[in-house]
Motif scaffolding. Structure first.
Motif, PDB file in Angstrom:
ATOM      1  N   TYR A   1       0.745  -1.261  -0.104  1.00 48.34           N
ATOM      2  CA  TYR A   1      -0.033   0.047   0.029  1.00 48.34           C
ATOM      3  C   TYR A   1       1.048   1.459  -0.003  1.00 48.34           C
ATOM      4  N   ALA A   2       1.865   1.188   0.808  1.00 54.33           N
ATOM      5  CA  ALA A   2       2.909   2.470   0.950  1.00 54.33           C
ATOM      6  C   ALA A   2       3.803   2.726  -0.101  1.00 54.33           C
ATOM      7  N   ILE A   3       4.144   1.612  -0.851  1.00 52.34           N
ATOM      8  CA  ILE A   3       4.914   1.640  -2.027  1.00 52.34           C
ATOM      9  C   ILE A   3       4.177   2.051  -3.201  1.00 52.34           C
ATOM     10  N   HIS A   4       3.051   1.886  -3.560  1.00 51.90           N
ATOM     11  CA  HIS A   4       2.115   2.354  -4.466  1.00 51.90           C
ATOM     12  C   HIS A   4       1.838   3.588  -4.380  1.00 51.90           C
ATOM     13  N   ARG A   5       1.748   4.133  -2.992  1.00 45.87           N
ATOM     14  CA  ARG A   5       1.503   5.609  -2.640  1.00 45.87           C
ATOM     15  C   ARG A   5       2.581   6.678  -2.296  1.00 45.87           C
ATOM     16  N   PRO A   6       3.308   6.993  -3.212  1.00 47.25           N
ATOM     17  CA  PRO A   6       4.545   7.690  -2.629  1.00 47.25           C
ATOM     18  C   PRO A   6       4.470   8.856  -1.592  1.00 47.25           C
ATOM     19  N   ASN A   7       3.181   9.335  -1.475  1.00 44.15           N
ATOM     20  CA  ASN A   7       2.869  10.442  -0.498  1.00 44.15           C
ATOM     21  C   ASN A   7       1.838  10.200   0.554  1.00 44.15           C
ATOM     22  N   VAL A   8       1.950   8.712   0.756  1.00 42.23           N
ATOM     23  CA  VAL A   8       0.862   8.174   1.744  1.00 42.23           C
ATOM     24  C   VAL A   8       1.407   8.699   3.164  1.00 42.23           C
ATOM     25  N   THR A   9       0.193   8.989   4.010  1.00 45.94           N
ATOM     26  CA  THR A   9       0.632   9.482   5.188  1.00 45.94           C
ATOM     27  C   THR A   9       0.339   8.454   6.282  1.00 45.94           C
ATOM     28  N   ALA A  10       0.666   8.590   7.508  1.00 48.19           N
ATOM     29  CA  ALA A  10       0.539   7.555   8.700  1.00 48.19           C
ATOM     30  C   ALA A  10      -0.924   7.421   8.679  1.00 48.19           C
ATOM     31  N   ARG A  11      -1.692   8.452   8.722  1.00 55.60           N
ATOM     32  CA  ARG A  11      -3.073   8.218   8.963  1.00 55.60           C
ATOM     33  C   ARG A  11      -3.547   7.471   7.628  1.00 55.60           C
ATOM     34  N   ALA A  12      -3.300   7.636   6.505  1.00 57.61           N
ATOM     35  CA  ALA A  12      -4.160   6.681   5.265  1.00 57.61           C
ATOM     36  C   ALA A  12      -3.402   5.348   5.432  1.00 57.61           C
ATOM     37  N   SER A  13      -2.176   4.893   5.958  1.00 60.27           N
ATOM     38  CA  SER A  13      -1.674   3.901   6.248  1.00 60.27           C
ATOM     39  C   SER A  13      -2.617   3.053   7.235  1.00 60.27           C
ATOM     40  N   HIS A  14      -2.874   3.838   8.524  1.00 56.37           N
ATOM     41  CA  HIS A  14      -3.531   3.329   9.559  1.00 56.37           C
ATOM     42  C   HIS A  14      -5.111   2.798   9.091  1.00 56.37           C
ATOM     43  N   GLU A  15      -5.739   3.844   8.114  1.00 54.05           N
ATOM     44  CA  GLU A  15      -6.786   3.742   7.695  1.00 54.05           C
ATOM     45  C   GLU A  15      -6.979   2.398   6.548  1.00 54.05           C
ATOM     46  N   SER A  16      -6.033   2.234   5.897  1.00 56.09           N
ATOM     47  CA  SER A  16      -5.783   0.915   5.213  1.00 56.09           C
ATOM     48  C   SER A  16      -5.846  -0.064   6.007  1.00 56.09           C
ATOM     49  N   TRP A  17      -5.118  -0.248   7.028  1.00 56.73           N
ATOM     50  CA  TRP A  17      -4.823  -1.233   8.095  1.00 56.73           C
ATOM     51  C   TRP A  17      -6.320  -1.432   8.744  1.00 56.73           C
ATOM     52  N   LEU A  18      -6.841  -0.547   9.055  1.00 57.80           N
ATOM     53  CA  LEU A  18      -8.192  -0.650   9.759  1.00 57.80           C
ATOM     54  C   LEU A  18      -9.374  -1.435   8.685  1.00 57.80           C
ATOM     55  N   ARG A  19      -9.221  -0.990   7.483  1.00 55.47           N
ATOM     56  CA  ARG A  19     -10.121  -1.513   6.823  1.00 55.47           C
ATOM     57  C   ARG A  19      -9.881  -2.962   6.336  1.00 55.47           C
TER      58      ARG A  19
ATOM     59  N   ALA B   1       8.161   5.230   7.342  1.00 55.39           N
ATOM     60  CA  ALA B   1       9.461   5.654   7.569  1.00 55.39           C
ATOM     61  C   ALA B   1      10.330   4.468   7.256  1.00 55.39           C
ATOM     62  N   ASN B   2       9.864   3.326   7.695  1.00 57.73           N
ATOM     63  CA  ASN B   2      10.874   2.008   7.472  1.00 57.73           C
ATOM     64  C   ASN B   2      10.612   1.632   5.739  1.00 57.73           C
ATOM     65  N   VAL B   3       9.165   1.893   5.465  1.00 63.13           N
ATOM     66  CA  VAL B   3       9.100   1.422   4.072  1.00 63.13           C
ATOM     67  C   VAL B   3       9.983   2.339   3.053  1.00 63.13           C
ATOM     68  N   ARG B   4       9.885   3.876   3.444  1.00 64.15           N
ATOM     69  CA  ARG B   4      10.591   4.764   2.424  1.00 64.15           C
ATOM     70  C   ARG B   4      12.242   4.523   2.787  1.00 64.15           C
ATOM     71  N   ALA B   5      12.493   4.128   3.788  1.00 67.11           N
ATOM     72  CA  ALA B   5      14.224   3.814   3.829  1.00 67.11           C
ATOM     73  C   ALA B   5      14.808   2.571   3.130  1.00 67.11           C
ATOM     74  N   LEU B   6      13.869   1.666   2.798  1.00 67.35           N
ATOM     75  CA  LEU B   6      14.173   0.576   2.166  1.00 67.35           C
ATOM     76  C   LEU B   6      13.574   0.259   0.641  1.00 67.35           C
ATOM     77  N   GLU B   7      12.525   0.876   0.295  1.00 70.19           N
ATOM     78  CA  GLU B   7      11.915   0.651  -0.754  1.00 70.19           C
ATOM     79  C   GLU B   7      12.983   1.022  -2.168  1.00 70.19           C
ATOM     80  N   SER B   8      13.805   1.723  -2.269  1.00 69.20           N
ATOM     81  CA  SER B   8      14.666   1.914  -3.072  1.00 69.20           C
ATOM     82  C   SER B   8      15.624   0.679  -3.447  1.00 69.20           C
ATOM     83  N   MET B   9      15.577  -0.273  -2.590  1.00 69.46           N
ATOM     84  CA  MET B   9      16.313  -1.359  -2.860  1.00 69.46           C
ATOM     85  C   MET B   9      15.665  -2.301  -3.253  1.00 69.46           C
ATOM     86  N   LEU B  10      14.285  -2.302  -3.473  1.00 72.10           N
ATOM     87  CA  LEU B  10      13.470  -3.494  -4.246  1.00 72.10           C
ATOM     88  C   LEU B  10      14.184  -3.823  -5.499  1.00 72.10           C
TER      89      LEU B  10
END
Length: 118
Positions: free
Chosen positions: A48-66, A108-117
């Motif tokens: 979810y975070a990788i496909h949304r470069p500007n995702v917020t913590a709020r949006a991430s939580h809402e996705s998890w909640l859904r 933050a962890n996703v952003r730190a590592l995604e360039s290594m995919l």
């Protein structure tokens, strides 16, 4: 070095586990011991975070909640896997700040590592 989405999910899970332990929550198990549904939840969060470069913590939580609601989880005063209850089954603004920090740490962890995919 190249890594996979699952590798990032593992790092996110372990960082979350360490953070939870630091705030007095010993309910998280190591990635190797985590049930499949928990690993899949982390993987979905990373995707979810990788496909949304500007995702917020709020949006991430809402996705998890859904995702949790779709799989039968509900609010409970503490995490109880057997009853599918979780104390973070709340709108983002209603979460205690310590719980919102977990969502920030995840992104933050996703952003730190995604360039290594690969």
């Amino acid at each position: 070095m190249r890594i996979t989405v699952e590798d990032i999910a593992r790092v996110c899970h372990e960082a979350n586990r360490a953070y939870c332990k630091a705030i007095g929550d010993d309910t998280q198990v190591a990635w190797e011991l985590a049930p499949g549904w928990q690993k899949q939840s982390a993987i979905k969060g990373v995707e979810y975070a990788i496909h949304r470069p500007n995702v917020t913590a709020r949006a991430s939580h809402e996705s998890w909640l859904r995702e949790k609601v779709q799989t039968g989880w509900k609010y409970g005063p503490e995490k109880n896997v057997e009853r599918k209850e979780h104390h973070c089954m709340l709108p983002y603004d209603e979460l205690p700040s310590k719980q919102r920090k977990k969502d920030e740490l995840f992104i933050a962890n996703v952003r730190a590592l995604e360039s290594m995919l690969h």
